[in-house]
Design an enzyme around this catalytic site. Structure first.
Site, mmCIF file in Angstrom:
data_model
loop_
_atom_site.group_PDB
_atom_site.id
_atom_site.type_symbol
_atom_site.label_atom_id
_atom_site.label_comp_id
_atom_site.label_asym_id
_atom_site.label_seq_id
_atom_site.Cartn_x
_atom_site.Cartn_y
_atom_site.Cartn_z
ATOM 1 N N HIS A 215 -18.433 83.927 31.715
ATOM 2 C CA HIS A 215 -18.847 82.765 31.678
ATOM 3 C C HIS A 215 -19.240 81.888 32.333
ATOM 4 C CE1 HIS A 215 -17.013 83.032 27.169
ATOM 5 N NE2 HIS A 215 -18.260 83.661 26.827
ATOM 6 N N ASP B 89 -11.530 81.322 36.219
ATOM 7 C CA ASP B 89 -11.336 80.995 37.436
ATOM 8 C C ASP B 89 -10.928 81.799 38.751
ATOM 9 O OD1 ASP B 89 -9.347 83.487 36.079
ATOM 10 O OD2 ASP B 89 -8.034 82.198 35.276
HETATM 11 P P1 OAD Z 1 -8.249 81.084 24.072
HETATM 12 O O1 OAD Z 1 -7.610 80.184 24.626
HETATM 13 O O2 OAD Z 1 -9.463 81.704 22.814
HETATM 14 O O3 OAD Z 1 -7.089 82.261 23.410
HETATM 15 C C1 OAD Z 1 -5.983 83.118 23.741
HETATM 16 C C2 OAD Z 1 -5.424 83.806 23.875
HETATM 17 O O4 OAD Z 1 -4.318 84.341 25.025
HETATM 18 C C3 OAD Z 1 -4.576 83.609 22.736
HETATM 19 O O5 OAD Z 1 -4.897 84.808 21.869
HETATM 20 C C4 OAD Z 1 -3.243 83.719 23.107
HETATM 21 O O6 OAD Z 1 -2.595 84.559 21.383
HETATM 22 C C5 OAD Z 1 -3.435 84.929 24.114
HETATM 23 N N1 OAD Z 1 -1.746 84.361 24.854
HETATM 24 C C6 OAD Z 1 -1.026 83.419 25.058
HETATM 25 N N2 OAD Z 1 -0.533 83.358 26.589
HETATM 26 C C7 OAD Z 1 -0.616 84.559 26.932
HETATM 27 C C8 OAD Z 1 -0.164 85.204 27.793
HETATM 28 N N3 OAD Z 1 0.811 84.891 28.544
HETATM 29 N N4 OAD Z 1 -0.832 86.914 28.481
HETATM 30 C C9 OAD Z 1 -1.773 87.376 27.205
HETATM 31 N N5 OAD Z 1 -2.151 86.556 26.043
HETATM 32 C C10 OAD Z 1 -1.726 85.071 26.051
HETATM 33 O O7 OAD Z 1 -9.384 82.344 24.967
HETATM 34 P P2 OAD Z 1 -9.908 82.662 25.170
HETATM 35 O O8 OAD Z 1 -10.345 83.865 24.572
HETATM 36 O O9 OAD Z 1 -10.833 83.029 26.667
HETATM 37 O O10 OAD Z 1 -15.901 79.217 25.960
HETATM 38 O O11 OAD Z 1 -11.083 82.074 25.123
HETATM 39 C C11 OAD Z 1 -12.595 82.958 25.248
HETATM 40 C C12 OAD Z 1 -14.005 81.192 24.958
HETATM 41 O O12 OAD Z 1 -13.387 80.693 24.106
HETATM 42 C C13 OAD Z 1 -13.605 80.315 26.598
HETATM 43 O O13 OAD Z 1 -14.060 81.288 27.555
HETATM 44 C C14 OAD Z 1 -14.701 79.840 26.676
HETATM 45 C C15 OAD Z 1 -13.466 78.970 25.093
HETATM 46 O O14 OAD Z 1 -13.953 77.710 24.361
HETATM 47 C C16 OAD Z 1 -16.566 78.671 26.915
HETATM 48 O O15 OAD Z 1 -16.466 77.882 27.384
HETATM 49 C C17 OAD Z 1 -18.137 79.099 26.484
#
Ligand code: OAD
Length: 251
Positions: free
Chosen positions: A123, A108
Site C-alpha cells: 500500500h 510505516d
Molecule cells: P486491520 O486494522 O484491519 O487489522 C488489524 C489486525 O491485527 C486484526 O486482525 C487484529 O486482530 C490484529 N491484531 C491486533 N493486535 C495485534 C497484535 N498485537 N499482534 C498481532 N495482531 C494484532 O489492519 P490491516 O489488516 O492491516 O489500507 O488492514 C488492511 C488495510 O485496511 C490497511 O492496509 C489499510 C486499511 O484500510 C489502506 O489504507 C489502503
C-alpha cells in the site's frame, strides 16, 4: 484444541524445514510500536469513515481536511515509531535464511528499520510525500505540517506516497507479491484482518501453490480454518519471541 505451545512447535517445525518463507503483515504488527490499527477497538475506522477520509476522492476534494484529521497525526506517530519484537523477529528469520520477503500492507517503514532487506510495500509508503502537481517526492520527516496542507516548492499539495481507497496497488508491488507468494513454502500472516483485497488473497495464492499458511493474530480472521493451517492466537511480539526462542534452541 491444541495448546499454545503445541501450535508454536508446529509453526517452528514448518519454519525450520524451509528456506523460502514469506510474510504478509498488517497493522496489527505495528500496534506494539504505538501505531493504531484500522479495525477493531481503538482502530482508526472507529473514529473515521474511511470513505470520507482515506478515499482518493476525499483527498482531491479537500486535502487540508484529510491532512488535519488523519495525515498530521499519523505523521507525528510515525516520525517517532520504532520496530517492536514482531518486526525484529521477522528480521531475525531473514538472518537465519528462513524468510525471504515481507509483503506489508503497512506504510510505516518499520520492517526495513528492523532489518528486513526485501520488503514489498503493498500500500505504498508514508515515509515519502508526493506533490499532486509535479510529482516531486519529499521525505515526510522533512515536511513542515504547521500550515495545512503542506505544499511543494511548485505550489502543489503534498500527499502521502501511500495507496488511498480507490487507487491502484503499485503494479510492481502487486506483481512481485504474487510471484513470491506463489513460490513460497510457508506463508506467515501476521497482524492482518485479511479483509482488504487484493492483499488478502495472497495467503490463498500461497495455499493453492502448496504452501503452509500460519497466522499470528489474537483474533480469528476469514482465513482461519479455511485457508490457514495454523492460527497462533496472541500478540505478534510475544509469539515471534517464542518462535525464535525455539528455533534458535534447535540450531
Ligand atoms: P486491520 O486494522 O484491519 O487489522 C488489524 C489486525 O491485527 C486484526 O486482525 C487484529 O486482530 C490484529 N491484531 C491486533 N493486535 C495485534 C497484535 N498485537 N499482534 C498481532 N495482531 C494484532 O489492519 P490491516 O489488516 O492491516 O489500507 O488492514 C488492511 C488495510 O485496511 C490497511 O492496509 C489499510 C486499511 O484500510 C489502506 O489504507 C489502503
Amino acid at each position: 484444541m491444541k495448546s499454545l505451545d503445541a501450535l508454536i512447535s508446529a509453526a517452528v517445525d514448518h519454519l525450520a524445514a524451509t528456506r523460502n518463507a514469506v510474510a504478509l503483515t498488517g497493522a496489527g504488527i505495528s500496534i506494539e510500536s504505538g501505531i493504531p490499527a484500522f479495525r477493531g477497538k481503538g482502530g482508526l475506522w472507529e473514529r473515521f469513515d474511511p470513505m470520507e477520509i482515506a478515499h482518493i476522492d476525499a483527498l482531491v476534494r479537500d486535502p487540508a481536511r484529510v491532512w488535519k484529521l488523519l495525515v498530521k497525526d499519523l505523521k507525528e506517530i510515525m516520525d517517532r515509531a520504532a520496530p517492536n519484537d514482531g518486526h525484529k523477529g521477522l528480521a531475525r528469520l531473514e538472518q537465519l535464511g528462513i524468510l525471504q520477503t515481507v509483503i506489508t500492507q503497512n506504510v510505516d517503514g518499520l520492517h526495513q528499520m528492523a532489518g528486513n532487506t526485501d520488503v514489498i510495500e503493498f500500500h505504498g509508503s508514508f515515509a515519502w510525500q508526493r506533490c499532486m502537481q509535479c510529482g516531486r517526492r519529499v521525505e515526510t520527516r522533512a515536511v513542515d505540517a504547521s500550515v495545512l496542507p503542506p505544499r511543494c516548492a511548485c505550489g502543489g499539495v503534498l500527499r502521502p506516497d501511500a495507496v488511498f481507497f480507490g487507487e491502484m496497488i503499485p503494479p510492481m508491488a502487486l506483481w512481485r507479491s504474487q510471484e513470491t507468494t506463489a513460490a513460497c513454502e510457508v506463508m506467515l500472516v501476521v497482524g492482518t484482518s485479511a479483509i482488504v483485497q487484493p492483499a488478502a488473497s495472497m495467503p490463498l495464492i500461497a495455499k493453492e501453490n502448496g504452501a503452509v499458511v500460519i497466522e499470528i493474530n489474537p483474533e480469528a480472521t476469514p482465513l482461519t480454518g479455511v485457508v490457514s493451517d495454523i492460527l497462533i492466537p496472541g500478540k505478534a511480539g510475544d509469539i515471534m519471541n517464542r518462535i525464535l526462542a525455539q528455533l534458535e534452541n534447535a540450531r
